[in-house]
Write a protein that holds these residues in place. Structure first.
Motif, PDB file in Angstrom:
ATOM      1  N   VAL A 225       0.804  -1.216   0.000  1.00 46.02           N
ATOM      2  CA  VAL A 225       0.000   0.000   0.000  1.00 46.02           C
ATOM      3  C   VAL A 225       0.842   1.274   0.000  1.00 46.02           C
ATOM      4  O   VAL A 225       0.475   2.270  -0.618  1.00 46.02           O
ATOM      5  CB  VAL A 225      -0.935   0.019   1.233  1.00 46.02           C
ATOM      6  N   CYS A 226       1.971   1.250   0.691  1.00 50.78           N
ATOM      7  CA  CYS A 226       2.786   2.463   0.851  1.00 50.78           C
ATOM      8  C   CYS A 226       3.303   2.935  -0.508  1.00 50.78           C
ATOM      9  O   CYS A 226       3.301   2.179  -1.486  1.00 50.78           O
ATOM     10  CB  CYS A 226       3.941   2.197   1.814  1.00 50.78           C
ATOM     11  N   PRO A 227       3.771   4.186  -0.593  1.00 48.03           N
ATOM     12  CA  PRO A 227       4.265   4.705  -1.874  1.00 48.03           C
ATOM     13  C   PRO A 227       5.380   3.857  -2.486  1.00 48.03           C
ATOM     14  O   PRO A 227       5.408   3.649  -3.698  1.00 48.03           O
ATOM     15  CB  PRO A 227       4.771   6.106  -1.506  1.00 48.03           C
ATOM     16  N   ALA A 228       6.270   3.339  -1.642  1.00 43.47           N
ATOM     17  CA  ALA A 228       7.374   2.527  -2.163  1.00 43.47           C
ATOM     18  C   ALA A 228       6.846   1.240  -2.792  1.00 43.47           C
ATOM     19  O   ALA A 228       7.264   0.856  -3.894  1.00 43.47           O
ATOM     20  CB  ALA A 228       8.364   2.212  -1.044  1.00 43.47           C
ATOM     21  N   CYS A 229       5.937   0.551  -2.099  1.00 43.90           N
ATOM     22  CA  CYS A 229       5.357  -0.679  -2.651  1.00 43.90           C
ATOM     23  C   CYS A 229       4.627  -0.403  -3.957  1.00 43.90           C
ATOM     24  O   CYS A 229       4.731  -1.177  -4.919  1.00 43.90           O
ATOM     25  CB  CYS A 229       4.405  -1.315  -1.637  1.00 43.90           C
ATOM     26  N   ARG A 230       3.885   0.692  -4.015  1.00 44.88           N
ATOM     27  CA  ARG A 230       3.130   1.012  -5.229  1.00 44.88           C
ATOM     28  C   ARG A 230       4.071   1.274  -6.402  1.00 44.88           C
ATOM     29  O   ARG A 230       3.777   0.886  -7.540  1.00 44.88           O
ATOM     30  CB  ARG A 230       2.216   2.214  -4.990  1.00 44.88           C
ATOM     31  N   LYS A 231       5.193   1.911  -6.130  1.00 40.06           N
ATOM     32  CA  LYS A 231       6.151   2.159  -7.213  1.00 40.06           C
ATOM     33  C   LYS A 231       6.784   0.863  -7.702  1.00 40.06           C
ATOM     34  O   LYS A 231       7.000   0.679  -8.909  1.00 40.06           O
ATOM     35  CB  LYS A 231       7.233   3.136  -6.733  1.00 40.06           C
TER      36      LYS A 231
ATOM     37  N   LEU B 143      -4.584   0.056 -10.966  1.00 36.10           N
ATOM     38  CA  LEU B 143      -5.351   0.553 -12.106  1.00 36.10           C
ATOM     39  C   LEU B 143      -5.609   2.049 -11.991  1.00 36.10           C
ATOM     40  O   LEU B 143      -5.479   2.794 -12.967  1.00 36.10           O
ATOM     41  CB  LEU B 143      -6.692  -0.182 -12.170  1.00 36.10           C
ATOM     42  N   GLN B 144      -5.962   2.489 -10.795  1.00 34.49           N
ATOM     43  CA  GLN B 144      -6.247   3.911 -10.598  1.00 34.49           C
ATOM     44  C   GLN B 144      -5.015   4.781 -10.791  1.00 34.49           C
ATOM     45  O   GLN B 144      -5.135   5.957 -11.103  1.00 34.49           O
ATOM     46  CB  GLN B 144      -6.853   4.129  -9.213  1.00 34.49           C
ATOM     47  N   TYR B 145      -3.838   4.174 -10.607  1.00 38.54           N
ATOM     48  CA  TYR B 145      -2.591   4.914 -10.825  1.00 38.54           C
ATOM     49  C   TYR B 145      -2.048   4.708 -12.239  1.00 38.54           C
ATOM     50  O   TYR B 145      -0.930   5.096 -12.543  1.00 38.54           O
ATOM     51  CB  TYR B 145      -1.543   4.502  -9.793  1.00 38.54           C
ATOM     52  N   GLY B 146      -2.867   4.077 -13.093  1.00 39.07           N
ATOM     53  CA  GLY B 146      -2.474   3.928 -14.491  1.00 39.07           C
ATOM     54  C   GLY B 146      -1.725   2.675 -14.825  1.00 39.07           C
ATOM     55  O   GLY B 146      -1.258   2.515 -15.960  1.00 39.07           O
TER      56      GLY B 146
ATOM     57  N   ILE C  96     -13.779  -3.356 -11.413  1.00 40.49           N
ATOM     58  CA  ILE C  96     -15.046  -3.035 -10.740  1.00 40.49           C
ATOM     59  C   ILE C  96     -14.769  -2.245  -9.461  1.00 40.49           C
ATOM     60  O   ILE C  96     -15.435  -1.250  -9.159  1.00 40.49           O
ATOM     61  CB  ILE C  96     -15.822  -4.328 -10.424  1.00 40.49           C
ATOM     62  N   LEU C  97     -13.756  -2.686  -8.709  1.00 42.11           N
ATOM     63  CA  LEU C  97     -13.368  -1.964  -7.491  1.00 42.11           C
ATOM     64  C   LEU C  97     -12.845  -0.572  -7.832  1.00 42.11           C
ATOM     65  O   LEU C  97     -13.197   0.416  -7.189  1.00 42.11           O
ATOM     66  CB  LEU C  97     -12.298  -2.747  -6.744  1.00 42.11           C
ATOM     67  N   ALA C  98     -11.994  -0.517  -8.851  1.00 43.92           N
ATOM     68  CA  ALA C  98     -11.388   0.767  -9.231  1.00 43.92           C
ATOM     69  C   ALA C  98     -12.435   1.781  -9.668  1.00 43.92           C
ATOM     70  O   ALA C  98     -12.284   2.983  -9.436  1.00 43.92           O
ATOM     71  CB  ALA C  98     -10.368   0.531 -10.345  1.00 43.92           C
ATOM     72  N   LYS C  99     -13.500   1.300 -10.285  1.00 45.57           N
ATOM     73  CA  LYS C  99     -14.544   2.194 -10.789  1.00 45.57           C
ATOM     74  C   LYS C  99     -15.443   2.711  -9.667  1.00 45.57           C
ATOM     75  O   LYS C  99     -15.893   3.861  -9.695  1.00 45.57           O
ATOM     76  CB  LYS C  99     -15.380   1.460 -11.832  1.00 45.57           C
ATOM     77  N   ASN C 100     -15.698   1.867  -8.665  1.00 45.41           N
ATOM     78  CA  ASN C 100     -16.723   2.189  -7.671  1.00 45.41           C
ATOM     79  C   ASN C 100     -16.195   2.690  -6.322  1.00 45.41           C
ATOM     80  O   ASN C 100     -16.972   3.217  -5.532  1.00 45.41           O
ATOM     81  CB  ASN C 100     -17.607   0.967  -7.435  1.00 45.41           C
TER      82      ASN C 100
ATOM     83  N   THR D 260      -8.793   6.356  -1.478  1.00 46.17           N
ATOM     84  CA  THR D 260      -8.768   6.310  -0.013  1.00 46.17           C
ATOM     85  C   THR D 260      -9.515   5.088   0.505  1.00 46.17           C
ATOM     86  O   THR D 260      -9.049   4.402   1.424  1.00 46.17           O
ATOM     87  CB  THR D 260      -9.393   7.586   0.577  1.00 46.17           C
ATOM     88  N   GLN D 261     -10.675   4.798  -0.078  1.00 45.10           N
ATOM     89  CA  GLN D 261     -11.442   3.630   0.351  1.00 45.10           C
ATOM     90  C   GLN D 261     -10.692   2.329   0.076  1.00 45.10           C
ATOM     91  O   GLN D 261     -10.683   1.420   0.905  1.00 45.10           O
ATOM     92  CB  GLN D 261     -12.802   3.616  -0.355  1.00 45.10           C
ATOM     93  N   ILE D 262     -10.059   2.254  -1.081  1.00 45.42           N
ATOM     94  CA  ILE D 262      -9.315   1.033  -1.428  1.00 45.42           C
ATOM     95  C   ILE D 262      -8.108   0.863  -0.505  1.00 45.42           C
ATOM     96  O   ILE D 262      -7.840  -0.244  -0.010  1.00 45.42           O
ATOM     97  CB  ILE D 262      -8.873   1.072  -2.901  1.00 45.42           C
ATOM     98  N   MET D 263      -7.391   1.938  -0.239  1.00 43.41           N
ATOM     99  CA  MET D 263      -6.228   1.845   0.641  1.00 43.41           C
ATOM    100  C   MET D 263      -6.634   1.444   2.056  1.00 43.41           C
ATOM    101  O   MET D 263      -5.974   0.627   2.709  1.00 43.41           O
ATOM    102  CB  MET D 263      -5.465   3.171   0.645  1.00 43.41           C
ATOM    103  N   ARG D 264      -7.734   1.999   2.514  1.00 39.20           N
ATOM    104  CA  ARG D 264      -8.219   1.642   3.853  1.00 39.20           C
ATOM    105  C   ARG D 264      -8.655   0.178   3.891  1.00 39.20           C
ATOM    106  O   ARG D 264      -8.419  -0.525   4.871  1.00 39.20           O
ATOM    107  CB  ARG D 264      -9.386   2.554   4.236  1.00 39.20           C
TER     108      ARG D 264
END
Length: 286
Positions: free
Chosen positions: A60-66, A225-228, A241-245, A249-253
């Motif tokens: 979840v953290c910025p490093a993991c996402r990168k 997906l939300q980050y491209g 489906i998750l990314a669209k709805n 913040t909700q997904i990270m939580r």
């Protein structure tokens, strides 16, 4: 699956996560066998760079996402597309680069996706930096057969043998998909209904842990997906489906909660208690 591509019960994932969380993950890892070595190396790279709290990698953290997106400046994949094997000059450049401090991460991680492309000379050039390099340099070697790696280099690595993931998905995988779809509907009571059904089926702690790990993987894919980015093949039906709805913040939580209650499954806690508490917190996000 973990957020970074390995099954939750894969011995390599377990060893990496436990060692990284304790701060004892080796700086030199050798991934062998017929499993997904690229996913294992990505998982280890994220564990080395992770800045999250609790288990590492958190996903979840910025490093993991990168690392997930393949854009972390301190995770370098060693390739040489201009030659059949990796040229010794490329390896020498890597050796020199290892002594330059990381750009932003805690470590500088070099991933060698196929050690069969490393010549004997290449491996001898790497030997000293792997053995005596700076404390922030890490080396992740991938080879289907460990024999392609010189014994002198192999002896300085921790070897992790990978096995192919089993075909098909169990009930816990289907339940994880159902959980994510309930979240995507954003209707109060849906998650609780699913939790009650699972409790009535007397789901085991092991299966619940796998369910939560799979759910976390799907949410991480949605976040990607939300980050491209592009999610793994086995996430491409539910993640959009998750990314669209749901919002970022909700997904990270959600990922944080799934990780939290995945940890609860390692203790002698009843699955009904875990499911009930999780449902309350997840519905609080919606």
């Amino acid at each position: 699956m973990t957020p970074l591509g390995l099954r939750a019960d894969d011995p390599a994932a377990i060893r990496i996560r436990e060692a990284a969380t304790r701060g004892t993950l080796s700086h030199a890892l050798l991934f062998t066998g017929s499993g997904d070595r690229a996913a294992a190396a990505r998982f280890a790279a994220a564990a080395l760079e992770c800045v999250g709290e609790g288990e590492r990698p958190c996903g979840v953290c910025p490093a993991c996402r990168k690392v997930l997106s393949g854009i972390h400046p301190d995770v370098i994949t060693v390739q040489d597309p201009d030659h059949k094997n990796i040229a010794v000059d490329v390896v020498r450049a890597i050796r020199a680069d290892a002594y330059i401090r990381p750009n932003e991460g805690a470590r500088k991680v070099y991933v060698f996706p196929d050690c069969a492309l490393l010549t004997e000379q290449d491996q001898n050039v790497l030997l000293k930096v792997v053995e005596e390099g700076p404390p922030y340099a890490a080396f992740l070697f991938c080879a289907e057969n460990a024999a392609v790696v010189l014994q002198t280099l192999r002896s300085r690595c921790v070897e992790l043998k990978l096995h192919p993931a089993e075909e098909g998905g169990g009930e816990e995988i289907q339940a994880a998909e159902a959980l994510c779809r309930c979240l995507a509907e954003r209707k109060r009571g849906k998650v609780t209904e699913l939790a009650v059904r699972l409790e009535k089926k007397r789901i085991t702690r092991e299966d619940l842990a796998a369910l939560l790990e799979r759910g976390r993987a799907l949410c991480a894919a949605a976040l990607l997906l939300q980050y491209g980015g592009k999610p793994a093949e086995d996430c491409r039906e539910t993640a959009p489906i998750l990314a669209k709805n749901l919002t970022k913040t909700q997904i990270m939580r959600t990922i944080e909660l799934l990780q939290k209650y995945r940890g609860e499954c390692t203790y002698n806690v009843g699955t009904g208690h875990v499911l009930g508490a999780l449902a309350v917190e997840l519905e609080g996000i919606l």
